[in-house]
Design an enzyme around this catalytic site. Structure first.
Site, PDB file in Angstrom:
ATOM      1  N   TYR A   1      61.979 -45.723 -59.739  1.00 44.49           N
ATOM      2  CA  TYR A   1      61.429 -46.539 -58.658  1.00 44.49           C
ATOM      3  C   TYR A   1      59.989 -46.888 -59.005  1.00 44.49           C
ATOM      4  CZ  TYR A   1      61.502 -48.760 -54.178  1.00 44.49           C
ATOM      5  OH  TYR A   1      61.469 -49.713 -53.199  1.00 44.49           O
TER       6      TYR A   1
ATOM      7  N   ARG B   1      59.435 -60.781 -51.545  1.00 41.82           N
ATOM      8  CA  ARG B   1      58.181 -60.027 -51.637  1.00 41.82           C
ATOM      9  C   ARG B   1      58.472 -58.678 -52.284  1.00 41.82           C
ATOM     10  NH1 ARG B   1      55.274 -56.066 -50.212  1.00 41.82           N
ATOM     11  NH2 ARG B   1      57.057 -55.142 -49.116  1.00 41.82           N
TER      12      ARG B   1
ATOM     13  N   LYS C   1      66.201 -47.889 -54.421  1.00 41.62           N
ATOM     14  CA  LYS C   1      66.106 -47.242 -53.112  1.00 41.62           C
ATOM     15  C   LYS C   1      67.326 -46.366 -52.848  1.00 41.62           C
ATOM     16  CE  LYS C   1      62.435 -47.667 -50.675  1.00 41.62           C
ATOM     17  NZ  LYS C   1      61.822 -48.850 -50.109  1.00 41.62           N
TER      18      LYS C   1
ATOM     19  N   GLU D   1      64.821 -54.711 -46.984  1.00 38.98           N
ATOM     20  CA  GLU D   1      63.874 -54.290 -48.018  1.00 38.98           C
ATOM     21  C   GLU D   1      63.198 -55.492 -48.675  1.00 38.98           C
ATOM     22  OE1 GLU D   1      61.705 -51.604 -50.113  1.00 38.98           O
ATOM     23  OE2 GLU D   1      63.206 -51.101 -48.604  1.00 38.98           O
ATOM     24  N   ASP D   2      61.871 -55.479 -48.685  1.00 39.10           N
ATOM     25  CA  ASP D   2      61.058 -56.458 -49.410  1.00 39.10           C
ATOM     26  C   ASP D   2      61.338 -57.902 -49.008  1.00 39.10           C
ATOM     27  OD1 ASP D   2      59.638 -54.511 -50.627  1.00 39.10           O
ATOM     28  OD2 ASP D   2      60.489 -54.746 -52.614  1.00 39.10           O
TER      29      ASP D   2
ATOM     30  N   ASP E   1      59.858 -51.291 -45.261  1.00 37.00           N
ATOM     31  CA  ASP E   1      58.488 -51.728 -45.545  1.00 37.00           C
ATOM     32  C   ASP E   1      57.616 -51.633 -44.296  1.00 37.00           C
ATOM     33  OD1 ASP E   1      59.105 -52.671 -48.289  1.00 37.00           O
ATOM     34  OD2 ASP E   1      60.334 -54.119 -47.216  1.00 37.00           O
TER      35      ASP E   1
ATOM     36  N   ASN F   1      51.209 -51.007 -54.062  1.00 44.24           N
ATOM     37  CA  ASN F   1      51.976 -50.856 -55.295  1.00 44.24           C
ATOM     38  C   ASN F   1      52.008 -52.188 -56.032  1.00 44.24           C
ATOM     39  OD1 ASN F   1      53.024 -48.115 -55.269  1.00 44.24           O
ATOM     40  ND2 ASN F   1      54.186 -48.704 -53.461  1.00 44.24           N
TER      41      ASN F   1
END
Length: 564
Positions: free
Chosen positions: A102, A155, A173, A244-245, A268, A417
């Site tokens: 990850y 993103r 994940k 996610e993202d 997130d 990150n």
């Protein structure tokens, strides 16, 4: 080991097809009788190995890799061949390998996805196939999926639009759901929604494997996502869906739209918030203070930063502050400076966190003037500084020293990150605060030497939270993920902190302890779900048994041959 793990597994597959199934393949560990029963004689080397021997060989091969990306590719190849071996290897080397499977390495893997692609994993649902989503979900061979992680890849970490390369995030994940939370890989499914890409590097790359088209947006995008959600509900009505993202403009609206329609959450926004609040609570417990006594400055007012802020406010209210009092302790700084109520360009979720300009009269500046970070630090005198900006170096020496001037032991959390985008490194923060700051980062960092002290650095990693949430939801059969369940997870994490339990060490537990931490979080989440009527009431004994029964270990089971 659970009773289920001790019982033989009846398998209808045989021969080469069995060896090609990652969930069932044992490789050289198939016994003599299994090789006979499943037509594997001659397909494997003669020697029968234990999983310990296989793991030792795999680790020696891992150590031959030259770069982190090579290591990531190697681990993924094992995962696509033998999932039990993959997770056994992670179990034995979790702290070493978590940054490889990850963050931060997964970011590069997403950027290079089309170049390093080897074989299929998960589902790719593209916009041109929107009328066939039910058929696509039926093609998934897993009928008992309990957790889906989905991204539209707009993103990805701090790297932006990565097209279908974002699939690396759901895969990573879900690997952590298993490695950290004990969720069987048989129950997990990664999904990428391919709505095109606005990344010119990908559109012009002849090797790009996704739909070569600019991103679909607006009503078309919303209709496509809804088609997917409704199809998921038909295929797996009790699934836990993790967003996610997704980009800031879509993340919060999607969560608000669907959070009361199915069991879902956005890691997130909510997962990041829960682990951040857990970190704040641990720091406060260690200092003998209350969270409601803190003043918090955020740098980065996107969906993640605002999500953390809202959960901090909720935690402050639980300690007795009213909403207005709690909001006055939160200062959001973005590229325009401090968010204030006279700004006309704020999104709805940002407006709720804007400070009243009339309350800042003593700070100087006229109506509409920007209030930069240093000025906010100087006037608000925060005790906590959180970075979710994705901008390297925003926590300058001047900013950190000003923070320390007003607070002897500030909590500083540069959460961006990957590592290349962190607001300041732990070494810098500790140097500028004479070793007094409490530090938690979003990316992994080695311990820092300050004088004669070697100080461990807590990684404020969502992996502390979401695996335990998943385990608790599955064990309790919860129908929703509520704010109360997230707060229960944050409190459980804080109670596992070494500086709380031992009075020394990092702000968060060692990653090597994460499986036990996940169990404690699962218990807290499940009990809160029951208290809120989102899960069936059971005794504590039954609940604990359910958590243990759902906690998967990477061990081989004996196989028995059966027919379809």
């Amino acid at each position: 080991m659970t009773e289920t793990a001790k019982r033989p597994l009846y398998v209808p597959h045989a021969g080469p097809s069995l060896l090609e199934m990652p969930l069932l393949n044992k490789g050289s560990a198939f016994s003599t009788q299994e090789r006979i029963d499943f037509n594997l004689q001659g397909l494997l080397p003669h020697n029968i190995e234990t999983i310990e021997e296989q793991t030792e060989r795999a680790y020696s091969q891992y150590n031959l890799c030259n770069t982190d990306l090579d290591r990531h590719i190697f681990l993924r190849s094992i995962q696509d061949n033998n999932e039990t071996l993959f997770f056994r290897l992670l179990e034995e080397h979790l702290e070493e390998m978590l940054p490889i499977i990850y963050t931060p390495t997964v970011g590069q893997a997403c950027q290079e996805f089309s170049k390093i692609y080897r074989t299929h994993r998960g589902l790719f649902i593209s916009y041109p196939d929107r009328e066939r989503i039910d058929d696509i979900l039926r093609s998934a061979t897993k009928n008992n999926v309990k957790i889906v992680v989905v991204t539209d890849s707009e993103r990805i970490l701090g790297l932006g639009d990565q097209g279908i390369g974002g699939m690396g995030i759901p895969i990573g994940k879900l690997s952590l759901y298993t490695a950290c939370g004990g969720i069987s890989p048989a129950y997990t499914l990664p999904v990428v929604l391919d709505v095109g890409t606005n990344n010119p590097d990908l559109l012009n790359d002849p090797m790009y494997m996704g739909w070569r088209h600019e991103r679909v947006s607006g009503a078309q995008y919303e209709e496509f996502v809804d088609l997917f959600i409704q199809a998921i509900k038909r295929r797996w009505p009790n699934v836990l869906l993790q967003f996610e993202d997704f980009a800031q403009t879509n993340a919060m609206p999607l969560l608000e739209r669907y959070k009361d329609e199915l069991c879902c959450f956005n890691d997130d926004i909510q997962g990041t918030a829960a682990v951040a609040v857990g970190t704040l609570l641990a720091a406060c417990k260690a200092k003998g203070e209350k969270l409601s006594e803190q003043t918090v400055t955020f740098v980065g007012a996107g969906s993640a930063g605002c999500g953390i802020a809202e959960q901090v406010i909720a935690a402050m209210r639980l300690e007795g502050l009213d909403e207005a009092q709690a909001r006055r302790r939160i200062f959001m700084v973005d590229r325009w400076g401090l968010l204030t109520d006279d700004m006309s360009n704020l999104l709805d979720f940002q407006q709720r966190l804007a400070q009243k300009r009339a309350d800042l009269g003593a700070w100087g500046g006229q109506q509409g003037d920007d209030l930069a970070l240093l000025e906010v630090i100087r006037n608000a005198r925060p005790t906590v500084l959180i970075g979710v900006s994705g901008q390297r170096g925003l926590f300058s020496e001047e900013v950190i020293r000003e923070l320390h001037r007003h607070c002897p032991q500030p909590l500083v959390m540069p959460l961006s990150n990957p590592t290349s985008r962190v607001e300041a490194t732990p070494q810098e923060i500790l140097n500028w605060t004479d070793g007094q700051a409490l530090v938690a980062t979003g990316s992994p960092f080695q311990p820092v030497q300050v004088g004669d002290r070697r100080m461990p650095i807590a990684q404020c990693n969502n992996a502390y939270i979401f695996p335990g949430i998943g385990l608790g939801v599955i064990a309790a059969r919860a129908t929703r993920v509520t704010d109360g369940m997230l707060m229960a997870a944050a409190n459980a994490l804080a109670n596992c902190s070494p500086i709380v339990t031992r009075g020394e060490g990092a702000v968060l537990p060692a990653l090597g302890d994460i499986r036990e931490v996940s169990k404690r979080i699962a218990v807290a989440v499940a009990k809160q779900a029951q208290a809120e009527g989102k899960a069936l009431q059971t005794s504590d004994e039954v609940l604990n048994e359910a958590i243990e029964a759902n906690f998967w270990f990477p061990r081989y089971r004996a196989y028995r041959r059966t027919s379809f």
